[in-house]
Scaffold this motif. Sequence first.
Motif, PDB file in Angstrom:
ATOM      1  N   PHE A  96       0.733  -1.195   0.117  1.00  0.00           N
ATOM      2  CA  PHE A  96       0.040   0.153   0.039  1.00  0.00           C
ATOM      3  C   PHE A  96       0.888   1.119  -0.088  1.00  0.00           C
ATOM      4  CE2 PHE A  96      -3.494  -2.819   0.415  1.00  0.00           C
ATOM      5  CZ  PHE A  96      -4.797  -2.185   0.039  1.00  0.00           C
ATOM      6  N   LEU A 118       0.956   1.445  -3.777  1.00  0.00           N
ATOM      7  CA  LEU A 118      -0.363   1.969  -4.070  1.00  0.00           C
ATOM      8  C   LEU A 118      -0.721   3.561  -4.200  1.00  0.00           C
ATOM      9  CD1 LEU A 118      -2.678  -1.076  -3.208  1.00  0.00           C
ATOM     10  CD2 LEU A 118      -2.157  -0.312  -5.441  1.00  0.00           C
ATOM     11  N   THR A 124      -7.529   7.931  -8.799  1.00  0.00           N
ATOM     12  CA  THR A 124      -7.651   6.343  -8.539  1.00  0.00           C
ATOM     13  C   THR A 124      -6.402   6.002  -8.445  1.00  0.00           C
ATOM     14  OG1 THR A 124      -7.704   5.976 -11.020  1.00  0.00           O
ATOM     15  CG2 THR A 124      -9.968   6.622  -9.645  1.00  0.00           C
ATOM     16  N   THR A 125      -6.416   4.577  -7.667  1.00  0.00           N
ATOM     17  CA  THR A 125      -5.195   3.929  -7.935  1.00  0.00           C
ATOM     18  C   THR A 125      -5.390   2.057  -7.874  1.00  0.00           C
ATOM     19  OG1 THR A 125      -3.152   3.387  -6.734  1.00  0.00           O
ATOM     20  CG2 THR A 125      -5.099   3.991  -5.235  1.00  0.00           C
ATOM     21  N   GLY A 126      -4.304   1.447  -8.117  1.00  0.00           N
ATOM     22  CA  GLY A 126      -4.782  -0.006  -8.000  1.00  0.00           C
ATOM     23  C   GLY A 126      -5.346  -0.435  -9.264  1.00  0.00           C
ATOM     24  N   LEU A 137      -9.976   1.922  -8.100  1.00  0.00           N
ATOM     25  CA  LEU A 137     -10.759   2.592  -6.977  1.00  0.00           C
ATOM     26  C   LEU A 137     -10.239   3.916  -6.568  1.00  0.00           C
ATOM     27  CD1 LEU A 137     -11.014  -0.795  -4.774  1.00  0.00           C
ATOM     28  CD2 LEU A 137     -12.593   0.228  -6.036  1.00  0.00           C
ATOM     29  N   ALA A 189      -8.489   6.840  -4.512  1.00  0.00           N
ATOM     30  CA  ALA A 189      -7.531   6.496  -3.755  1.00  0.00           C
ATOM     31  C   ALA A 189      -7.843   6.655  -2.331  1.00  0.00           C
ATOM     32  CB  ALA A 189      -6.393   7.632  -4.032  1.00  0.00           C
ATOM     33  N   THR A 238     -10.513   5.423  -0.902  1.00  0.00           N
ATOM     34  CA  THR A 238     -11.055   4.217  -0.586  1.00  0.00           C
ATOM     35  C   THR A 238      -9.863   3.291  -0.313  1.00  0.00           C
ATOM     36  OG1 THR A 238     -13.001   4.755  -1.636  1.00  0.00           O
ATOM     37  CG2 THR A 238     -12.505   2.578  -1.457  1.00  0.00           C
ATOM     38  N   VAL A 239      -8.905   3.237  -1.006  1.00  0.00           N
ATOM     39  CA  VAL A 239      -7.920   2.307  -1.112  1.00  0.00           C
ATOM     40  C   VAL A 239      -7.202   2.511   0.512  1.00  0.00           C
ATOM     41  CG1 VAL A 239      -5.652   1.689  -2.213  1.00  0.00           C
ATOM     42  CG2 VAL A 239      -7.730   2.077  -3.469  1.00  0.00           C
ATOM     43  N   MET A 277      -8.547   1.103   2.928  1.00  0.00           N
ATOM     44  CA  MET A 277      -8.702  -0.406   2.998  1.00  0.00           C
ATOM     45  C   MET A 277      -7.211  -0.829   3.963  1.00  0.00           C
ATOM     46  SD  MET A 277      -9.621  -1.179  -0.949  1.00  0.00           S
ATOM     47  CE  MET A 277      -9.013  -2.948  -1.046  1.00  0.00           C
TER      48      MET A 277
END
Length: 198
Positions: A53, A56, A100-102, A106, A108, A110-111, A114
């Motif tokens: 992460f 990410l 967004t990423t990943g 999603l 970023a 939100t990631v 996580m």
Amino acid sequence: MTQTIGELLETAADRALPVVRGIDDGQLGGPTPCAEYDVRALLNHLFLVVVNFQALAAREDVDFTQEPDFVADGDWRGRFGHETARLVEAWSVPGAEEGTTGQMGLPARTVGLMVLGDLTVHAWDLARATGTDFVPDRSVLDEVGPGLAAMAPQAREMKVFGEPFPVPESATAFERLLAVTGRDPGWTRGGTAGATGS
């Protein structure tokens, strides 16, 4: 005012570090609330999450299929502190929460939530597995609780979470969060493992 992911991760890491540093080598083979992981395997999983992460946050590719044995490093407790500090740093870079990423593209933030959830829930797993106390900071719980509840249906489809564990009306917010991930909030080393998800 909403806290940044970097701020929240710093708070979560402050609570998780004493748990990890307190693990004795003789406890590495013990069971955890994650039925498929012993303490050593769960530590390695959490290390992988913390390292990946970081990537990410920087919009780099990650590979969760490779699980190196981080615990084989003689100073794994010190390294965990170093890697969580790098995680906080990565998510504190301006713009880290934007876009967004990943691979799933999603949002970023939100990631970031996580990894905040993983750090918090797995710290509890490790604390329960090794007989130490762990209570998440309220600010982290306020962010992670709704976030994990929203992600839960998809996480169950992906076999990341187990089926929700039934809890009474009197359950605390953290007990409800644990239950959403498939964990038994009352799990103890001498009892039964109620969790199936990671």
